[in-house]
Design an enzyme around this catalytic site. Structure first.
Site, PDB file in Angstrom:
ATOM      1  N   GLU A   1      85.236   6.682  20.170  1.00  0.00           N
ATOM      2  CA  GLU A   1      84.752   5.203  20.512  1.00  0.00           C
ATOM      3  C   GLU A   1      85.397   4.198  19.547  1.00  0.00           C
ATOM      4  O   GLU A   1      85.882   3.293  20.220  1.00  0.00           O
ATOM      5  CB  GLU A   1      83.132   5.222  20.200  1.00  0.00           C
TER       6      GLU A   1
ATOM      7  N   TRP B   1      81.420  13.252   2.924  1.00  0.00           N
ATOM      8  CA  TRP B   1      82.429  13.700   3.990  1.00  0.00           C
ATOM      9  C   TRP B   1      83.942  13.626   3.520  1.00  0.00           C
ATOM     10  O   TRP B   1      84.683  13.346   4.318  1.00  0.00           O
ATOM     11  CB  TRP B   1      82.179  13.160   5.157  1.00  0.00           C
TER      12      TRP B   1
ATOM     13  N   ALA C   1      88.736   8.640   0.057  1.00  0.00           N
ATOM     14  CA  ALA C   1      87.046   8.375  -0.016  1.00  0.00           C
ATOM     15  C   ALA C   1      86.790   6.974   0.451  1.00  0.00           C
ATOM     16  O   ALA C   1      86.778   5.808  -0.189  1.00  0.00           O
ATOM     17  CB  ALA C   1      86.747   8.703  -1.286  1.00  0.00           C
ATOM     18  N   LEU C   2      86.514   6.965   1.807  1.00  0.00           N
ATOM     19  CA  LEU C   2      86.129   5.541   2.519  1.00  0.00           C
ATOM     20  C   LEU C   2      84.724   5.687   2.969  1.00  0.00           C
ATOM     21  O   LEU C   2      83.994   4.779   2.771  1.00  0.00           O
ATOM     22  CB  LEU C   2      87.041   5.330   3.654  1.00  0.00           C
TER      23      LEU C   2
ATOM     24  N   GLU D   1      88.393  10.482  11.012  1.00  0.00           N
ATOM     25  CA  GLU D   1      89.540   9.378  11.127  1.00  0.00           C
ATOM     26  C   GLU D   1      89.475   8.220  12.338  1.00  0.00           C
ATOM     27  O   GLU D   1      90.368   8.075  12.879  1.00  0.00           O
ATOM     28  CB  GLU D   1      90.856  10.085  11.102  1.00  0.00           C
TER      29      GLU D   1
ATOM     30  N   GLY E   1      97.298   8.063   9.832  1.00  0.00           N
ATOM     31  CA  GLY E   1      96.336   9.287   9.638  1.00  0.00           C
ATOM     32  C   GLY E   1      95.990   9.844  10.949  1.00  0.00           C
ATOM     33  O   GLY E   1      95.712  11.169  11.339  1.00  0.00           O
ATOM     34  N   ARG E   2      95.671   8.859  11.856  1.00  0.00           N
ATOM     35  CA  ARG E   2      95.451   9.204  13.148  1.00  0.00           C
ATOM     36  C   ARG E   2      96.678   9.978  13.937  1.00  0.00           C
ATOM     37  O   ARG E   2      96.288  10.899  14.750  1.00  0.00           O
ATOM     38  CB  ARG E   2      94.902   7.936  14.055  1.00  0.00           C
TER      39      ARG E   2
HETATM   40  N1  CAA Z   1      96.099  -2.587   9.899  1.00  0.00           N
HETATM   41  C1  CAA Z   1      96.060  -3.420   9.194  1.00  0.00           C
HETATM   42  N2  CAA Z   1      94.951  -4.290   8.876  1.00  0.00           N
HETATM   43  C2  CAA Z   1      93.992  -4.193   9.800  1.00  0.00           C
HETATM   44  C3  CAA Z   1      93.917  -3.150  10.494  1.00  0.00           C
HETATM   45  C4  CAA Z   1      95.004  -2.298  10.742  1.00  0.00           C
HETATM   46  N3  CAA Z   1      95.150  -1.316  11.436  1.00  0.00           N
HETATM   47  N4  CAA Z   1      92.728  -3.327  11.581  1.00  0.00           N
HETATM   48  C5  CAA Z   1      91.964  -4.311  10.964  1.00  0.00           C
HETATM   49  N5  CAA Z   1      92.685  -4.755   9.975  1.00  0.00           N
HETATM   50  C6  CAA Z   1      92.457  -6.084   9.063  1.00  0.00           C
HETATM   51  C7  CAA Z   1      92.129  -7.339  10.020  1.00  0.00           C
HETATM   52  O1  CAA Z   1      93.233  -7.849  10.431  1.00  0.00           O
HETATM   53  C8  CAA Z   1      91.127  -7.930   9.352  1.00  0.00           C
HETATM   54  O2  CAA Z   1      92.055  -8.688   8.497  1.00  0.00           O
HETATM   55  P1  CAA Z   1      91.573 -10.403   7.931  1.00  0.00           P
HETATM   56  O3  CAA Z   1      90.412 -10.290   7.112  1.00  0.00           O
HETATM   57  O4  CAA Z   1      92.824 -10.843   7.219  1.00  0.00           O
HETATM   58  O5  CAA Z   1      91.283 -10.938   9.487  1.00  0.00           O
HETATM   59  C9  CAA Z   1      90.394  -6.992   8.536  1.00  0.00           C
HETATM   60  O6  CAA Z   1      91.257  -5.890   8.599  1.00  0.00           O
HETATM   61  C10 CAA Z   1      89.012  -6.628   9.085  1.00  0.00           C
HETATM   62  O7  CAA Z   1      89.120  -6.260  10.330  1.00  0.00           O
HETATM   63  P2  CAA Z   1      88.148  -6.232  11.533  1.00  0.00           P
HETATM   64  O8  CAA Z   1      87.295  -7.566  11.534  1.00  0.00           O
HETATM   65  O9  CAA Z   1      88.692  -5.636  12.815  1.00  0.00           O
HETATM   66  O10 CAA Z   1      87.022  -4.916  11.083  1.00  0.00           O
HETATM   67  P3  CAA Z   1      85.888  -4.277  11.467  1.00  0.00           P
HETATM   68  O11 CAA Z   1      84.662  -4.420  10.606  1.00  0.00           O
HETATM   69  O12 CAA Z   1      85.734  -5.048  12.994  1.00  0.00           O
HETATM   70  O13 CAA Z   1      86.460  -2.854  11.892  1.00  0.00           O
HETATM   71  C11 CAA Z   1      87.081  -0.864  12.930  1.00  0.00           C
HETATM   72  C12 CAA Z   1      87.303  -2.574  12.718  1.00  0.00           C
HETATM   73  C13 CAA Z   1      88.502  -0.754  13.782  1.00  0.00           C
HETATM   74  C14 CAA Z   1      85.827  -0.704  13.805  1.00  0.00           C
HETATM   75  C15 CAA Z   1      87.114  -0.228  11.532  1.00  0.00           C
HETATM   76  O14 CAA Z   1      86.161  -0.394  10.663  1.00  0.00           O
HETATM   77  C16 CAA Z   1      87.761   1.188  11.674  1.00  0.00           C
HETATM   78  O15 CAA Z   1      88.616   1.699  12.165  1.00  0.00           O
HETATM   79  N6  CAA Z   1      86.461   1.944  11.577  1.00  0.00           N
HETATM   80  C17 CAA Z   1      86.660   3.775  11.434  1.00  0.00           C
HETATM   81  C18 CAA Z   1      86.774   3.856  10.211  1.00  0.00           C
HETATM   82  C19 CAA Z   1      87.364   5.248  10.161  1.00  0.00           C
HETATM   83  O16 CAA Z   1      88.253   5.570  10.861  1.00  0.00           O
HETATM   84  N7  CAA Z   1      87.070   6.114   9.177  1.00  0.00           N
HETATM   85  C20 CAA Z   1      87.497   7.534   8.967  1.00  0.00           C
HETATM   86  C21 CAA Z   1      87.106   8.123   7.692  1.00  0.00           C
HETATM   87  S1  CAA Z   1      88.376   8.781   6.797  1.00  0.00           S
HETATM   88  C22 CAA Z   1      88.560  10.331   7.191  1.00  0.00           C
HETATM   89  O17 CAA Z   1      87.952  10.515   8.344  1.00  0.00           O
HETATM   90  C23 CAA Z   1      89.382  11.020   6.508  1.00  0.00           C
HETATM   91  C24 CAA Z   1      88.998  12.478   6.325  1.00  0.00           C
HETATM   92  O18 CAA Z   1      88.713  12.992   5.231  1.00  0.00           O
HETATM   93  C25 CAA Z   1      89.401  13.411   7.379  1.00  0.00           C
END
Ligand code: CAA
Length: 382
Positions: free
Chosen positions: A368, A157, A124-125, A364, A243-244
């Site tokens: 974009e 969701w 749950a995110l 996930e 997960g991806r």
């Molecule tokens: N692994 C580890 N740490 C990570 C990381 C990764 N892949 N990506 C980012 N981080 C860390 C960064 O290093 C940063 O750390 P510090 O604070 O130490 O600098 C911190 O996380 C914040 O990173 P960003 O500043 O890059 O974060 P952002 O707010 O710009 O977001 C994003 C980046 C890629 C857009 C991210 O928000 C994202 O992936 N969004 C999509 C969310 C998503 O996939 N949701 C899916 C919902 S779950 C689902 O669908 C499941 C289901 O039920 C089917």
């Protein structure tokens, strides 16, 4: 470079293919039409080790590797994508979170139950106002001062939300700290303060139940924290990398099913005195479908292999998810076109492949978001 699979990986693939053929394919259209959760099939997958593929044997799992997970999820998805959604979230998000970051109590309790298929896990995110912008979450966990956390808020969701026994929840514990103020909790859905909202009526993967979940003064114990307070966002991001790969595997399975149905139809359907597969316009579609399917398959296996080797795989997982989900959508679209009226009919599964493929470009991390992840990793710029 060795492109062959191990005997164990092939055995798991064959096991998944047999369950898919004998149990899942025959019931898929019915579950899709009724949007009913296929509990019996999910229990069967659990009994056969498919709900905790990478979980160590000592905690009830199959103790296998990410390549095996990809092979299994693809086989299940080729029969029904909704089953693969449940499988992927359970394996790649829930089980991986506790395997890598859970305490011994988490592993002996929730992880074992879920890996053995006796219980179902959710992740749950997302919230109603934020999907891609995950740091904007509002669900709040406040320290009570007596070692507990009081949780209030809602998540949207949630795959398997209507039936989940355990949930990995991400909540804000320090509102001033941004992404460093988010903490992961293991939620027991039988406890007071947890409730479920209405199920989402969906275009595709309709048998994978999805709903909102709510927290009203839910009290979590200090021992329910996964990892450390403030580490939740990084944990979520690293779990989503894995997960991806699961969603890419699901997309590969859908794409394969749509492709194989199209080849068979092109061989057998007659028009103007010959099989439609003799026409170059259909041949071009088949050739392009095959190229996209193979690219999606091998990019997904590459990401899984890197993960299994303990190497960085964030970019490769995003490349695999982006390529495979867009391939699945394109291939399913062409499959409907090749089947003509029959592709639009609910008498064949082709229209279901088309509806199911779409979600792989959304959950996930949308296409974009995958492009953002890839470009940021490649350029080092934000
Ligand atoms: N692994 C580890 N740490 C990570 C990381 C990764 N892949 N990506 C980012 N981080 C860390 C960064 O290093 C940063 O750390 P510090 O604070 O130490 O600098 C911190 O996380 C914040 O990173 P960003 O500043 O890059 O974060 P952002 O707010 O710009 O977001 C994003 C980046 C890629 C857009 C991210 O928000 C994202 O992936 N969004 C999509 C969310 C998503 O996939 N949701 C899916 C919902 S779950 C689902 O669908 C499941 C289901 O039920 C089917």
């Amino acid at each position: 470079m060795d492109f062959s699979f191990t005997e164990e990986q092939l055995m798991l693939q064959e096991l998944a293919a047999r369950i898919a053929r004998e149990k899942i394919a025959p019931s898929a259209a019915g579950h899709d039409a009724a949007a009913s959760y296929p509990l019996e099939n999910i229990r069967l997958l659990g009994e056969n080790g498919l709900m905790g593929i990478e979980v160590p044997v000592q905690f009830g799992g199959a103790g296998m590797d990410p390549v095996a997970t990809v092979l299994a999820i693809s086989e299940i998805a080729a029969a029904d994508a909704a089953h693969a959604t449940i499988l992927s979230v359970n394996n790649s998000l829930f089980c991986t979170a506790l395997t890598l970051h859970g305490s011994d109590a988490h592993k002996q309790g929730a992880l074992r139950q879920v890996a053995e298929g006796r219980a179902i896990g959710a992740f749950a995110l997302t919230e109603a106002h934020c999907g891609s912008d995950a740091t904007a979450m509002r669900c709040r966990a406040e320290a009570t001062g007596t070692g507990q956390w009081r949780i209030n808020g809602a998540k949207s969701w949630i795959t398997s939300g209507p039936v989940a026994d355990w949930v990995i929840l991400f909540a804000v514990t320090d509102p001033q700290a941004g992404s460093r103020g988010i903490t992961a909790f293991l939620i027991d859905t039988t406890r007071a303060g947890f409730s479920r909202g209405k199920s989402e009526p969906k275009m595709g993967v309709r048998a994978s139940a999805t709903c909102e979940i709510r927290f009203d003064d839910y009290l979590a114990e200090a021992a329910d924290v996964i990892g450390a307070p403030g580490q939740g966002f990084k944990l979520a991001m690293s779990l989503l990398d894995g997960g991806r790969i699961g969603i890419a595997a699901q997309a590969v399975g859908i794409a394969r099913a749509a492709y194989q149905a199209s080849v068979a139809y092109a061989q057998q359907r007659q028009a103007f005195g010959q099989a439609i597969g003799s026409f170059q316009l259909i041949q071009a579609k088949i050739a392009d479908m095959k190229c996209k399917l193979d690219a999606a398959t091998w990019l997904t296996l590459r990401a899984a292999w890197l993960k299994g080797q303990g190497q960085p795989f964030s970019t490769e997982a995003a490349v695999a998810k982006l390529t495979a989900s867009e391939a699945a959508m394109w291939i399913a679209h062409q499959a409907v076109q090749i089947h003509g009226g029959m592709g639009y009919s609910q008498e064949l599964p082709v229209e279901r492949y088309f509806r199911d493929a779409k979600i792989t470009e959304i959950y996930e991390g949308t296409s974009e978001i995958q492009r953002i992840v890839i470009a940021r990793n490649e350029t080092g710029l934000r």
